[in-house]
Design an enzyme around this catalytic site. Sequence first.
Site, mmCIF file in Angstrom:
data_model
loop_
_atom_site.group_PDB
_atom_site.id
_atom_site.type_symbol
_atom_site.label_atom_id
_atom_site.label_comp_id
_atom_site.label_asym_id
_atom_site.label_seq_id
_atom_site.Cartn_x
_atom_site.Cartn_y
_atom_site.Cartn_z
ATOM 1 N N SER A 194 0.758 -1.086 -0.067
ATOM 2 C CA SER A 194 0.014 0.090 0.009
ATOM 3 C C SER A 194 0.800 1.297 -0.082
ATOM 4 C CB SER A 194 -0.803 0.010 1.309
ATOM 5 O OG SER A 194 -1.845 1.108 1.159
ATOM 6 N N ASP A 347 -2.389 6.237 -3.731
ATOM 7 C CA ASP A 347 -1.192 5.618 -3.024
ATOM 8 C C ASP A 347 -0.805 4.505 -4.069
ATOM 9 O OD1 ASP A 347 -3.262 3.875 -2.682
ATOM 10 O OD2 ASP A 347 -2.645 3.270 -0.700
ATOM 11 N N ASP A 349 -0.925 1.373 -4.511
ATOM 12 C CA ASP A 349 -1.813 0.340 -5.139
ATOM 13 C C ASP A 349 -3.030 0.741 -5.343
ATOM 14 O OD1 ASP A 349 -2.582 0.495 -2.552
ATOM 15 O OD2 ASP A 349 -2.351 -1.543 -1.927
ATOM 16 N N ASP A 351 -5.612 2.129 -3.760
ATOM 17 C CA ASP A 351 -7.105 1.584 -3.008
ATOM 18 C C ASP A 351 -7.378 2.987 -1.946
ATOM 19 O OD1 ASP A 351 -4.935 1.403 -1.019
ATOM 20 O OD2 ASP A 351 -5.359 -0.613 -0.067
#
Length: 657
Positions: A194, A347, A349, A351
């Site tokens: 993340s 961010d 990734d 999400d």
Amino acid sequence: MPGHSEQLDSKISHTVAVGQLMESTAKNIRALLAGAPSDLYSRAVDELVSATEWQELNDRFYRTLSFGTGGLRGRTIGKIVTAAERGNARDNARPEFPCVGTNAMNFFNISRATRGLVAYLHDWNPDEGISAKPKIVIAHDPRFFSKEFAELAAKVASENGCDAFVFGSPRSVPELSFAVRYVKASAGVMITASHNPPYDNGYKVYFSDGAQVIEPHASGIIAKVNAIASEVYEPLPKDRQGKVAMIGKDIDEAYMQRLETLVLDPTVIRDAKSLKIVYTPLHGTGSVIIKPMLKRLGFNLEVVPEQDHFDGRFPTVKSPNPENAEALTMAIDLAEKEDADVVVATDPDCDRMGAAVRASVGKMKLLTGNQIGSLLAWYRTRTLFDKGVLNKQNASRGVIIKTFVTTDLQKAIAEHYGLRCVETLTGFKYIGAKLGDYERAIPDHLRQNYVDLSEDETRQLRLEHSSFYVFGGEESYGYSGADFVRDKDGNGAVIMFCEVAAYAKAHGKTIDELLDDIYSEFGYFAEKNGSLVFEGAEGATKIARLIKSYATDPFPEVLGSKVTSIRNFETDKIEDAESDQIPKEKMLMFELQDGTRIAVRPSGTEPKIKYYLFAHRRPKKGKFGSVELNQIKTEVKEKLDRLWDWLRRDAQSRLTK
């Protein structure tokens, strides 16, 4: 003369005897070396022992990684990089090999995690009457070793009897969640940490519903993983192995078609043609979908060029976390230059989404995760009523889902419109689980091909037979507006937020003025988050001590206000608004006489203990006026600042007892 391995083992035994290494550290070192596929591990450990780096060894080996709120996550590059790990890499480049250790993200843990997952699927599928070979979808972000970890996971899965569908280049968490359901896979794996620092990586596991694993799957998988002592295994015969297939563009297009349905009122986008948006993917996966998606929808978009490429170093930011003001600096600078209205950032990734808006005073202003979520919850609820999708007759089927540590403003909005507000533990996997419950509540004969139905068709089924998910979110900048993704969706969040911005622009308002309208009507709700960081094995002990202290010796009052109730989520039986029991978790929540609320919990993904502070003021009648609202904002902010100062001093006092 004893051999090298015997000498190393003797050194380890001695350091345990004199208290330099923990017993668990020595046990895990021996277990790792016993199943090592090469001498890399022994060379790395020997270097650290010879250099008397006991703290580094304890941090790497005091435990074996276990599933938390985000699956597996840990360092993939050690605080100290050994010469063995550095290999042929230059000093300022990524090491050739990941961090050696049982408490690290490396080939050892990727192999074990994948074999454990595959073993669980081989048991689970027959129990569920599924005779087909298990299928796993695998995606990765642009972090260090992410591509190698994804390739290894695919290899291990196929050699152990699973078909693996692998994205050939970085993709986002929400697209992985979507893809699991789209290809009707048994499970999914996302290689990501993340928004963590560059030296971290992780391994998220999703089940066939597209949501992160929860119980009983989590315990079942980790039990399988823990039964595996070595990363060395014997592949199945060729005729029993699975295949590896590459995926990408076809999934992108299917996902984007579904994302288009998140727009509730296309006319507001057309009516706000002057709206200017600046976007940054922070060197991550968001650019894959968000750039073409916003252009397809007709938004006026600029992307920060320096951050519009994959780079696991995240070189332009201190942390690739859109919660932090510093991460949005370059985007805000570009917004000032271009006189843009909105900045959105995702961010690595993709999400989570952070945002800044041009305030009524003309300057860019950061929004909190609670403020973003409340704007989205309000706009989507109101618009669905305006469009006639929701009405007084079916409102009780509408649901807003939030975590216990997310603002109560969203609960006030839900109650005003007659919707249910369901609260979950932290971790979007619990929101994903609720969406699975709502799908299963639809009669069997109507939901057989649920994943293939259009958004209008599934919406109708949910409104008639189950629960209609209006919005869900976490204060930690994670949001979702539909059930075709079962995790927080930064791609969808950007689309939804840009629609809110267009609505405000079309009505001659700035976003902060729109937010003040919401506060005036529903009440002023303010939050303050704080955390104390304690790294390594010693830090984990301090965090555990603090949590235990709050449970066994709770404070009776805070700043002159008595504690009226305490909920211990680890020991108390707590049910949500739908009478479902909340799983046990190390979290305590304190309610004070003056209406203030405090929640304390250890992070599931980072070495910190988190504090969530809540205060609110509701209008006694009518609405707050602008002067009154500004005065309330000042008073509540000062109160929360004093409360955080008090909690920090109290925590230090507890640690010195």
